[in-house]
Design a protein around this motif. Structure first.
Motif, mmCIF file in Angstrom:
data_model
loop_
_atom_site.group_PDB
_atom_site.id
_atom_site.type_symbol
_atom_site.label_atom_id
_atom_site.label_comp_id
_atom_site.label_asym_id
_atom_site.label_seq_id
_atom_site.Cartn_x
_atom_site.Cartn_y
_atom_site.Cartn_z
ATOM 1 N N THR A 158 0.866 -1.186 0.000
ATOM 2 C CA THR A 158 0.000 0.000 0.000
ATOM 3 C C THR A 158 0.902 1.236 0.000
ATOM 4 N N GLY A 159 0.392 2.331 -0.572
ATOM 5 C CA GLY A 159 1.186 3.566 -0.600
ATOM 6 C C GLY A 159 2.328 3.498 -1.593
ATOM 7 N N ALA A 160 2.097 2.896 -2.756
ATOM 8 C CA ALA A 160 3.176 2.674 -3.737
ATOM 9 C C ALA A 160 3.545 3.939 -4.515
ATOM 10 N N SER A 161 2.852 5.049 -4.254
ATOM 11 C CA SER A 161 3.288 6.328 -4.832
ATOM 12 C C SER A 161 4.141 7.095 -3.833
ATOM 13 N N GLY A 162 4.261 6.591 -2.612
ATOM 14 C CA GLY A 162 5.009 7.289 -1.566
ATOM 15 C C GLY A 162 6.496 6.985 -1.624
ATOM 16 N N LEU A 163 7.245 7.686 -0.807
ATOM 17 C CA LEU A 163 8.710 7.531 -0.772
ATOM 18 C C LEU A 163 9.110 6.077 -0.533
ATOM 19 N N LEU A 164 8.545 5.478 0.471
ATOM 20 C CA LEU A 164 8.935 4.109 0.788
ATOM 21 C C LEU A 164 8.288 3.113 -0.173
ATOM 22 N N GLY A 165 6.958 3.241 -0.350
ATOM 23 C CA GLY A 165 6.219 2.246 -1.132
ATOM 24 C C GLY A 165 6.722 2.126 -2.564
ATOM 25 N N VAL A 185 -2.150 3.152 -5.087
ATOM 26 C CA VAL A 185 -1.949 4.594 -5.080
ATOM 27 C C VAL A 185 -3.308 5.233 -4.806
ATOM 28 N N ASN A 186 -3.286 6.487 -4.383
ATOM 29 C CA ASN A 186 -4.559 7.162 -4.130
ATOM 30 C C ASN A 186 -4.665 8.397 -5.023
ATOM 31 N N ASP A 187 -4.060 9.513 -4.616
ATOM 32 C CA ASP A 187 -4.143 10.738 -5.422
ATOM 33 C C ASP A 187 -3.122 10.771 -6.561
ATOM 34 N N HIS A 188 -1.977 10.109 -6.358
ATOM 35 C CA HIS A 188 -0.893 10.186 -7.349
ATOM 36 C C HIS A 188 -0.789 8.886 -8.124
ATOM 37 N N SER A 189 -1.298 8.888 -9.339
ATOM 38 C CA SER A 189 -1.211 7.650 -10.120
ATOM 39 C C SER A 189 0.167 7.497 -10.754
ATOM 40 N N THR A 227 -6.828 3.225 -5.427
ATOM 41 C CA THR A 227 -7.914 3.037 -4.464
ATOM 42 C C THR A 227 -7.737 3.952 -3.260
ATOM 43 N N ASN A 228 -8.846 4.528 -2.817
ATOM 44 C CA ASN A 228 -8.842 5.244 -1.547
ATOM 45 C C ASN A 228 -9.137 4.206 -0.469
ATOM 46 N N LEU A 229 -8.139 3.896 0.312
ATOM 47 C CA LEU A 229 -8.279 2.802 1.271
ATOM 48 C C LEU A 229 -9.248 3.128 2.404
ATOM 49 N N LEU A 230 -9.662 4.399 2.487
ATOM 50 C CA LEU A 230 -10.628 4.761 3.520
ATOM 51 C C LEU A 230 -12.071 4.579 3.035
ATOM 52 N N ILE A 272 0.407 14.392 17.145
ATOM 53 C CA ILE A 272 -0.689 13.584 16.606
ATOM 54 C C ILE A 272 -0.153 12.454 15.720
ATOM 55 N N TYR A 273 0.791 12.793 14.840
ATOM 56 C CA TYR A 273 1.345 11.769 13.931
ATOM 57 C C TYR A 273 1.897 10.601 14.740
ATOM 58 N N SER A 274 2.778 10.920 15.674
ATOM 59 C CA SER A 274 3.452 9.871 16.443
ATOM 60 C C SER A 274 2.458 9.103 17.302
ATOM 61 N N THR A 319 -0.767 8.607 16.672
ATOM 62 C CA THR A 319 -1.608 7.714 15.849
ATOM 63 C C THR A 319 -0.796 6.531 15.327
ATOM 64 N N LYS A 320 0.498 6.723 15.106
ATOM 65 C CA LYS A 320 1.342 5.606 14.649
ATOM 66 C C LYS A 320 1.566 4.623 15.793
ATOM 67 N N LEU A 321 1.806 5.133 17.003
ATOM 68 C CA LEU A 321 1.984 4.229 18.143
ATOM 69 C C LEU A 321 0.703 3.413 18.356
ATOM 70 N N ARG A 355 9.607 -0.158 12.900
ATOM 71 C CA ARG A 355 9.796 1.281 13.151
ATOM 72 C C ARG A 355 10.956 1.746 12.296
ATOM 73 N N VAL A 356 10.669 2.656 11.374
ATOM 74 C CA VAL A 356 11.677 3.042 10.387
ATOM 75 C C VAL A 356 11.999 4.533 10.446
ATOM 76 N N ASN A 357 13.089 4.892 9.810
ATOM 77 C CA ASN A 357 13.360 6.262 9.387
ATOM 78 C C ASN A 357 14.118 6.141 8.074
ATOM 79 N N ASN A 381 10.792 15.522 -4.010
ATOM 80 C CA ASN A 381 10.912 16.444 -2.876
ATOM 81 C C ASN A 381 10.405 15.863 -1.567
ATOM 82 N N ARG A 382 10.345 14.531 -1.466
ATOM 83 C CA ARG A 382 9.709 13.942 -0.290
ATOM 84 C C ARG A 382 10.688 13.680 0.858
ATOM 85 N N SER A 383 11.980 13.513 0.536
ATOM 86 C CA SER A 383 12.871 13.076 1.614
ATOM 87 C C SER A 383 13.905 14.140 1.966
HETATM 88 N N1 LIG Z 1 9.404 9.371 5.287
HETATM 89 C C1 LIG Z 1 9.984 9.130 6.460
HETATM 90 O O1 LIG Z 1 11.076 9.633 6.752
HETATM 91 C C2 LIG Z 1 9.326 8.211 7.465
HETATM 92 C C3 LIG Z 1 9.882 8.150 8.734
HETATM 93 C C4 LIG Z 1 9.338 7.268 9.662
HETATM 94 C C5 LIG Z 1 8.248 6.498 9.316
HETATM 95 N N2 LIG Z 1 7.698 6.595 8.090
HETATM 96 C C6 LIG Z 1 6.537 5.752 7.770
HETATM 97 O O2 LIG Z 1 6.820 5.077 6.556
HETATM 98 C C7 LIG Z 1 5.593 4.863 5.828
HETATM 99 C C8 LIG Z 1 5.745 5.420 4.437
HETATM 100 O O3 LIG Z 1 6.024 6.810 4.539
HETATM 101 P P1 LIG Z 1 6.345 7.669 3.236
HETATM 102 O O4 LIG Z 1 7.294 8.727 3.647
HETATM 103 O O5 LIG Z 1 6.649 6.772 2.108
HETATM 104 O O6 LIG Z 1 4.915 8.358 3.004
HETATM 105 P P2 LIG Z 1 4.453 9.277 1.773
HETATM 106 O O7 LIG Z 1 5.571 9.514 0.838
HETATM 107 O O8 LIG Z 1 3.771 10.460 2.365
HETATM 108 O O9 LIG Z 1 3.371 8.364 1.056
HETATM 109 C C9 LIG Z 1 2.132 8.103 1.655
HETATM 110 C C10 LIG Z 1 1.391 7.106 0.800
HETATM 111 O O10 LIG Z 1 0.107 6.862 1.400
HETATM 112 C C11 LIG Z 1 -0.882 6.927 0.362
HETATM 113 N N3 LIG Z 1 -2.185 7.315 0.897
HETATM 114 C C12 LIG Z 1 -2.478 8.417 1.611
HETATM 115 N N4 LIG Z 1 -3.811 8.443 1.849
HETATM 116 C C13 LIG Z 1 -4.361 7.336 1.284
HETATM 117 C C14 LIG Z 1 -5.663 6.801 1.179
HETATM 118 N N5 LIG Z 1 -6.721 7.431 1.729
HETATM 119 N N6 LIG Z 1 -5.847 5.651 0.529
HETATM 120 C C15 LIG Z 1 -4.796 5.016 -0.051
HETATM 121 N N7 LIG Z 1 -3.528 5.458 0.027
HETATM 122 C C16 LIG Z 1 -3.314 6.611 0.675
HETATM 123 C C17 LIG Z 1 -0.343 7.979 -0.590
HETATM 124 O O11 LIG Z 1 -0.986 7.842 -1.843
HETATM 125 P P3 LIG Z 1 -1.142 9.126 -2.862
HETATM 126 O O12 LIG Z 1 0.125 9.929 -2.735
HETATM 127 O O13 LIG Z 1 -1.290 8.466 -4.186
HETATM 128 O O14 LIG Z 1 -2.332 9.886 -2.423
HETATM 129 C C18 LIG Z 1 1.135 7.598 -0.619
HETATM 130 O O15 LIG Z 1 1.331 6.530 -1.522
HETATM 131 C C19 LIG Z 1 4.498 5.517 6.656
HETATM 132 O O16 LIG Z 1 3.885 4.554 7.458
HETATM 133 C C20 LIG Z 1 5.253 6.502 7.543
HETATM 134 O O17 LIG Z 1 4.558 6.743 8.739
HETATM 135 C C21 LIG Z 1 8.205 7.446 7.138
#
Ligand SMILES: NC(=O)c1ccc[n+]([C@@H]2O[C@H](COP(=O)([O-])OP(=O)(O)OC[C@H]3O[C@@H](n4cnc5c(N)ncnc54)[C@H](OP(=O)(O)O)[C@@H]3O)[C@@H](O)[C@H]2O)c1
Length: 305
Positions: free
Chosen positions: A6-13, A30-34, A45-48, A133-135, A137-139, A156-158, A167-169
């Protein structure tokens, strides 16, 4: 293996999906970013949305699920705590529930920032104390996932790396600004252990292959300040490190509270895998190699505007 990310458009995914697709059948949501790619199956898919999780699992029939989707922006979480809770706590609980019932294995991604950072050198046994709030909700997600599926992995990652929009990291922040000759702040009093997203991918797969379960710190074996991170990156990329102004986070004007010392111990995972976690030098070296290979631009080309 059939792996759902899940989250395959994000930095990690995205990095995870691209790293694993050579040896596995990968589905990435992916959700908003195809994405335009044939490297893996992209599912929008919007997972919510009601029933989205059930439909996704029915369609993909995964053996492993790696849950990266989240609201990972600290300020966005402070601005919309309800959405943060839905995405960061309720969704992982629902997903873990359905994954466990399907017989698949789940790796849920959490964060180093469950700790307040007042101590540092945290092991998995240490008591978290989230600052925002972020931390929080993650805990809560860690507890929610393990409650419904005690065999799940909580990581637990960083991380740092190259991302879809460039521009995400933190690595991209320093790279982009220094390459343009712009001055930036580098915090001298915020410590962390960032691991390259591409290296995390291999580690996650080995954790799943070894049938690990429970809580693990999956970060670099090396801790350093954000200022030092910027300086090390500048050196590796032959950029001008003097553009990084050593600054205290207190002077930064950032809204959400930051934990000052997120040095995490990785002994538990190192002994479970029989390998130590990569150092920052290893990660930076690979970040540079990826850059030379045109990887950042290749990622940018996947973005569908
Ligand atoms: N980046 C860091 O340094 C860091 C540090 C510690 C922990 N983490 C954890 O690592 C994980 C990945 O983080 P990341 O930095 O890769 O996050 P990210 O770049 O912000 O990506 C978030 C992903 O979640 C998807 N998403 C958001 N809302 C959604 C919804 N309603 N339905 C489906 N998908 C949805 C986004 O999809 P769209 O963009 O397509 O909308 C995107 O693919 C997270 O659990 C985060 O808490 C990250």
């Amino acid at each position: 293996m059939r792996i759902l990310i899940t989250g395959a458009s994000g930095l990690l995914g995205l990095n995870l999906a691209l790293e694993t697709t050579h040896r596995h059948t990968v589905f990435g949501t992916v959700n908003d970013h195809s994405l335009k790619t044939d490297a893996f199956t992209v599912i929008q898919t919007n997972l919510l949305a009601p029933g989205a999780v059930e439909r996704l699992l029915e369609r993909t029939q995964p053996e492993w699920v790696i849950h990266c989707a989240a609201l990972a922006n600290l300020d966005a979480c402070e601005a919309d705590p309800d959405l943060a809770r839905q995405l960061n706590t309720d969704l992982p609980r629902t997903l873990a529930n359905h994954v466990a019932r399907s017989g698949a294995r789940m790796l849920h991604v959490s964060t180093d920032s469950v700790f307040d950072g007042l101590g540092g050198d945290y092991s998995e046994e240490d008591l978290p104390n989230p600052l925002g709030i972020y931390s929080r909700t993650k805990l809560d997600s860690e507890q929610a996932v393990l409650e419904v599926d005690p065999t799940a992995i909580i990581a637990r990652v960083n991380l740092f790396g190259w991302s879809l929009r460039g521009n995400r990291s933190l690595a991209e922040f320093f790279f982009n600004n220094l390459s343009q000759g712009r001055q930036v702040m580098g915090f001298t009093d915020v410590f962390f252990c960032p691991l390259l997203a591409n290296d995390l991918a291999g580690i996650f797969i080995r954790m799943l292959e070894r049938h690990l379960s429970g809580l693990y710190h999956v970060v670099s074996s090396e801790s350093l300040s954000k200022y030092d991170f910027g300086m090390r990156l500048a050196r590796r990329f032959n950029l001008d490190g003097s553009l990084i102004n050593p600054t205290s986070v207190a002077q930064s004007g950032l809204k959400a509270a930051r934990s000052p010392n997120l040095t995490l111990r990785t002994h538990k995972l190192a002994s479970a895998l029989g390998e130590s976690l990569p150092s920052l030098s290893t990660g930076l070296e690979r970040l540079y190699t990826l850059y030379q290979q045109g990887y950042p631009q290749a990622l940018r080309n996947l973005a569908l505007e």
